[in-house]
Design a protein around this motif. Structure first.
Motif, mmCIF file in Angstrom:
data_model
loop_
_atom_site.group_PDB
_atom_site.id
_atom_site.type_symbol
_atom_site.label_atom_id
_atom_site.label_comp_id
_atom_site.label_asym_id
_atom_site.label_seq_id
_atom_site.Cartn_x
_atom_site.Cartn_y
_atom_site.Cartn_z
ATOM 1 N N THR A 163 92.050 -46.117 19.094
ATOM 2 C CA THR A 163 91.328 -44.853 19.154
ATOM 3 C C THR A 163 90.021 -45.030 19.917
ATOM 4 O O THR A 163 89.643 -46.132 20.318
ATOM 5 C CB THR A 163 91.031 -44.329 17.746
ATOM 6 N N GLU B 253 96.882 -39.320 16.983
ATOM 7 C CA GLU B 253 95.609 -38.614 17.159
ATOM 8 C C GLU B 253 95.490 -37.573 16.054
ATOM 9 O O GLU B 253 96.111 -36.515 16.094
ATOM 10 C CB GLU B 253 95.555 -37.951 18.534
ATOM 11 N N GLY C 278 98.182 -33.192 14.226
ATOM 12 C CA GLY C 278 97.953 -34.314 15.115
ATOM 13 C C GLY C 278 99.196 -34.598 15.937
ATOM 14 O O GLY C 278 100.224 -33.926 15.797
#
Length: 423
Positions: free
Chosen positions: A56, A88, A216
């Protein structure tokens, strides 16, 4: 995550910095990289980079920060990249009776439809229901832990989604580690905090509906191990620590990283030794990056002078509930382990004399050890030195910079310095 959690994190981070300042004044700024103030500055810098999940933005920022620090200390630095599937995370919560409960996905996530899934909460799960589970303390939290069987059974039993209560000594929600590159669950699986157990169980007993929302998407991104080398005579000393984790990880990762950087700077400035330092990503996925390094770029055990492994929570204060509030205690947590190869047991006891838990070293020639220390032991690295500890805020969002300070960090760093200088 909900806005209230973000605001709470910001307030607690500021509180941590303020309460730590008196302890830091015991050490004036100076050239010694193992001064407590210098170490604590690195903890705050690391925690301030954001959440540190593998691949990330926070993990990438940590890579850049470490590279700069090592280059400034005189190391030749390289990135070891590996592709990793990254989820994500957009938004995750559990809506119950007008309240938004803190939540987090259990990896590998699958998103809910837009707006979430609304269905009756049920302790037995089944078709058309959202299953509620209460996991035992520690379930799924360690490296190479299989998924809790209760979750597997609920997913395979046809539930629309699964809510798993994570029991933590302080009532916090604790993230669970996962096998590397595990396939996504067939239905959304989210974690809830232990402090919400009574409300969730009452709702399940009454068959009340809840809404689970998990937004996500998954992408494949490179993650990086950071490796610093300082050439010198003889076989290298290797010093390793993980750099990734679920949240801000100030105690879990930051304390060890600060000591790792401090030792790297001290060795570069004060010795001519052959040094390799490595910070590995992928830790929350069964130590994926560390395995990758040992299989590729690491020196073989026979070609290594010593391996020092700095693990989780190595220099953090204990915490307890006082009048329903999480309060820092004036002592470190009790569950701390110093593991050393047999010939170093006496040296380890002397170097860490008076340090709770560390003052009785574990003989790694006779016993196994937790965490990534077990990996290096199994591969045959000798002599091997390692630190690892439990903590009541392990894997929680509350693991912020006030879990440690300079007064806690420096004695641990000095203990490792003494072993490396003497062994």
């Amino acid at each position: 995550m909900a806005f209230q959690i973000d605001r709470r994190q910001t307030m607690l981070a500021g509180l941590g910095a303020a309460t730590a300042l008196p302890a830091m004044t015991a050490h004036a700024a100076g050239p010694d990289p193992l001064f407590g103030a210098a170490l604590y500055a690195d903890v705050k810098a690391y925690a301030g980079l954001g959440e540190h999940r593998t691949g990330t933005a926070g993990d990438d920022a940590t890579t850049v920060w470490m590279e700069r620090a090592l280059k400034a200390a005189g190391y030749a630095v390289e990135r070891q990249a590996f592709d990793y599937p990254v989820f994500e995370l957009g938004h995750v919560d559990i809506a119950l009776g007008g309240r938004m409960l803190e939540s987090f996905p259990y990896w590998t996530p699958v998103a809910t439809p837009a707006g979430g899934i609304t269905a009756p909460l049920s302790p037995s799960g089944g078709a058309g229901k959202i299953a509620l589970l209460d996991l035992p303390i520690g379930a799924g939290g360690g490296l190479e832990s299989p998924p809790p069987p209760e979750i597997v059974a609920a997913v395979n039993g046809g539930a629309l989604a699964v809510v798993a209560i994570t029991e933590n000594p302080l009532g916090e929600m604790a993230a669970l580690n996962r096998n590397p590159k595990a396939a996504a669950w067939k239905v959304p699986v989210v974690l809830a905090a232990g402090r919400e157990a009574d409300a969730l169980k009452a709702a399940a007993a009454a068959g009340r509906s809840v809404t689970v929302r998990l937004e996500g998407h998954s992408v494949t991104r490179p993650a990086h191990n950071v490796i610093g080398r300082r050439a010198g005579p003889g076989k290298p000393i290797v010093i390793s620590t993980p750099k990734s984790g679920w949240f801000h990880c100030a105690g879990e990762r930051g304390a060890g990283i600060a000591i790792w950087l401090g030792l790297a700077r001290w060795l570069a400035a004060s010795t001519k030794d052959n040094i390799i330092v490595v910070a590995s990503s992928g830790h929350e996925f069964d130590g994926y990056g560390a395995h990758h390094f040992t299989q590729t770029l690491a020196p073989k055990p026979a070609d290594t002078r010593m391996w020092v492994a700095i693990g989780a929570n190595v220099a953090a204060y204990d915490f307890a509930l006082e009048d329903g509030q999480i309060a820092r205690q004036p002592v470190p947590q009790a569950t701390r382990t110093l593991g050393v190869s047999g010939p170093l047991v006496a040296l380890g006891a002397k170097a860490f004399a008076g340090q709770r838990g560390y003052d009785k070293p574990l003989d790694l020639d006779a016993h196994n050890a937790p965490g990534e220390l077990a990996t290096f032991r199994k591969l045959g690295y000798r002599p091997l030195v390692g630190l690892v500890a439990g903590h009541p805020l392990h894997h929680t969002r509350r693991d912020l910079a006030d879990v440690t300070d300079g007064a806690m960090l420096e004695p641990v760093a000095r203990g490792l310095q003494a072993i490396i200088a003497t062994a």
